[in-house]
Design an enzyme around this catalytic site. Structure first.
Site, PDB file in Angstrom:
ATOM      1  N   CYS A 130     -75.466 -31.153  44.635  1.00  0.00           N
ATOM      2  CA  CYS A 130     -75.331 -29.796  45.176  1.00  0.00           C
ATOM      3  C   CYS A 130     -74.602 -28.878  44.204  1.00  0.00           C
ATOM      4  O   CYS A 130     -74.912 -27.690  44.092  1.00  0.00           O
ATOM      5  CB  CYS A 130     -74.604 -29.845  46.509  1.00  0.00           C
ATOM      6  N   HIS A 275     -68.943 -30.177  49.648  1.00  0.00           N
ATOM      7  CA  HIS A 275     -70.318 -29.732  49.415  1.00  0.00           C
ATOM      8  C   HIS A 275     -70.324 -28.342  48.792  1.00  0.00           C
ATOM      9  O   HIS A 275     -69.534 -27.472  49.197  1.00  0.00           O
ATOM     10  CB  HIS A 275     -71.075 -29.703  50.746  1.00  0.00           C
ATOM     11  N   ASN A 301     -78.236 -23.066  50.986  1.00  0.00           N
ATOM     12  CA  ASN A 301     -78.008 -24.496  50.833  1.00  0.00           C
ATOM     13  C   ASN A 301     -79.054 -25.057  49.867  1.00  0.00           C
ATOM     14  O   ASN A 301     -79.940 -24.337  49.408  1.00  0.00           O
ATOM     15  CB  ASN A 301     -78.094 -25.182  52.196  1.00  0.00           C
TER      16      ASN A 301
END
Length: 334
Positions: A130, A275, A301
């Protein structure tokens, strides 16, 4: 009477089991799930547990809703593998410059999702990369704004080549920008395609090619002071999308719509994040009879377009929900 009660309970249990089986079969069809006989029972158990959690949440919460997606039959261990933000302690961060001064008031809302310089939402796959996707988004956006030409950049180059970060085992966008500065740029995605980080440990399979560089980093820094929604809104207006790091709770995996919030995500420790995401806008909902007006961030995201709002989600703004206002950073291109 006891016999009648037992019959009623048995009837309810059978009806529920039939409903669960119907829901499970539809879920597998909807998301193209194909399980081996060995894993089918475990996957079904995960799904039913998630079904109960979704039903309970949607009965009790009017601000945001949950629904099934590709994560519904996954184990906790599989979901954790998607998380990869590994920051240094806040006080050890690079000191950023002064806050930008705007020549106009901040607008009531910003939404970069449909901007011509915003690349389509991507999918990191079963890899804790990520941080690489959060690294790339503002570079793509700001490079396009500067040159007028849209460009997709390589997350895989960061996974393979950046030894200051850990590939699928996690990393952070500030270290990645520093690596890009040292390396002389980041390659175009068309020359270094994403393979879900399957190439091995960073540095062992790096295929950097300076002739395929698509963007270079001029400078970067953390938004200061923090956490402060006005500061982040100001940088968002002046410097484009802002990567941030957040704490992921189990509830967010099945987010589908609304302004996400969770009392458990008001985190006392600013370093409790796992994250990396990218803030691409903000706004405020319209009040209704049952829900007050709520300020929110629009967040991108890297779990694909099948998750959330076509790959995006909204999260409550101004309360540092999940530490999102503690980790915003900006980057500028050459």
């Amino acid at each position: 009477m006891k016999f009648l009660t037992a019959i009623i309970l048995l009837t309810v249990a059978v009806a529920m089991a039939d409903k669960d089986e119907e829901s499970w079969n539809f879920y597998k069809f909807q998301f193209g799930k194909k399980h081996t006989p060995k894993e089918a029972a475990r996957r079904r158990q995960n799904f039913i547990a998630r079904q109960r959690a979704i039903e309970k949440h949607n009965r009790e919460n009017v601000e945001w809703q949950m629904g099934h997606n590709k994560f519904s039959d996954m184990s906790d261990e599989e979901k954790v593998s998607l998380l990869g933000a590994k920051p240094v302690m806040r006080r050890e961060r690079l000191v950023s410059g002064s806050m930008p001064v705007l020549d106009r008031a901040l607008p009531a809302s910003i939404d970069y999702r449909t901007d011509k310089c915003m690349q389509p939402v991507k999918n990191q796959g079963q890899c804790g990369s990520c941080w690489s996707f959060a690294t790339v988004v503002p570079l793509e956006f700001n490079s396009c704004k500067k040159t007028g030409t849209a460009v997709a950049l390589s997350e895989q180059m960061m996974v393979d080549c950046d030894t200051g970060n850990g590939g699928c085992n996690g990393g952070m966008y500030d270290r990645a920008w520093q690596f890009i500065q040292t390396k002389g740029g980041i390659m175009k995605g068309s020359s270094y395609a994403y393979t879900s980080g399957t190439s091995g440990l960073a540095g062992t399979t790096c295929k950097f090619d300076s002739t395929a560089v698509g963007a270079k980093v001029s400078s970067f820094g953390w938004t200061m002071p923090y956490p402060n929604q006005t500061v982040s809104m100001t940088y968002l207006q002046s410097d484009g999308p802002l990567p941030s790091a957040i704490k992921i709770l189990d509830s967010i995996y099945n987010y589908v719509t609304g302004v996400y919030s969770d009392p458990a995500c008001i985190v006392a420790d600013e370093n409790d994040v796992n994250h990396a995401v990218v803030i691409v806008g903000y706004g405020t909902t319209t009040a209704t009879a049952t829900v007050p007006a709520t300020p929110y961030w629009i967040v991108r995201n890297s779990w694909g377009t099948g998750w959330g709002l076509s790959g995006y989600f909204m999260i409550k703004r101004g309360v540092n929900m999940c530490n999102i206002e503690s980790w915003t950073a900006y980057v500028r291109v050459v």
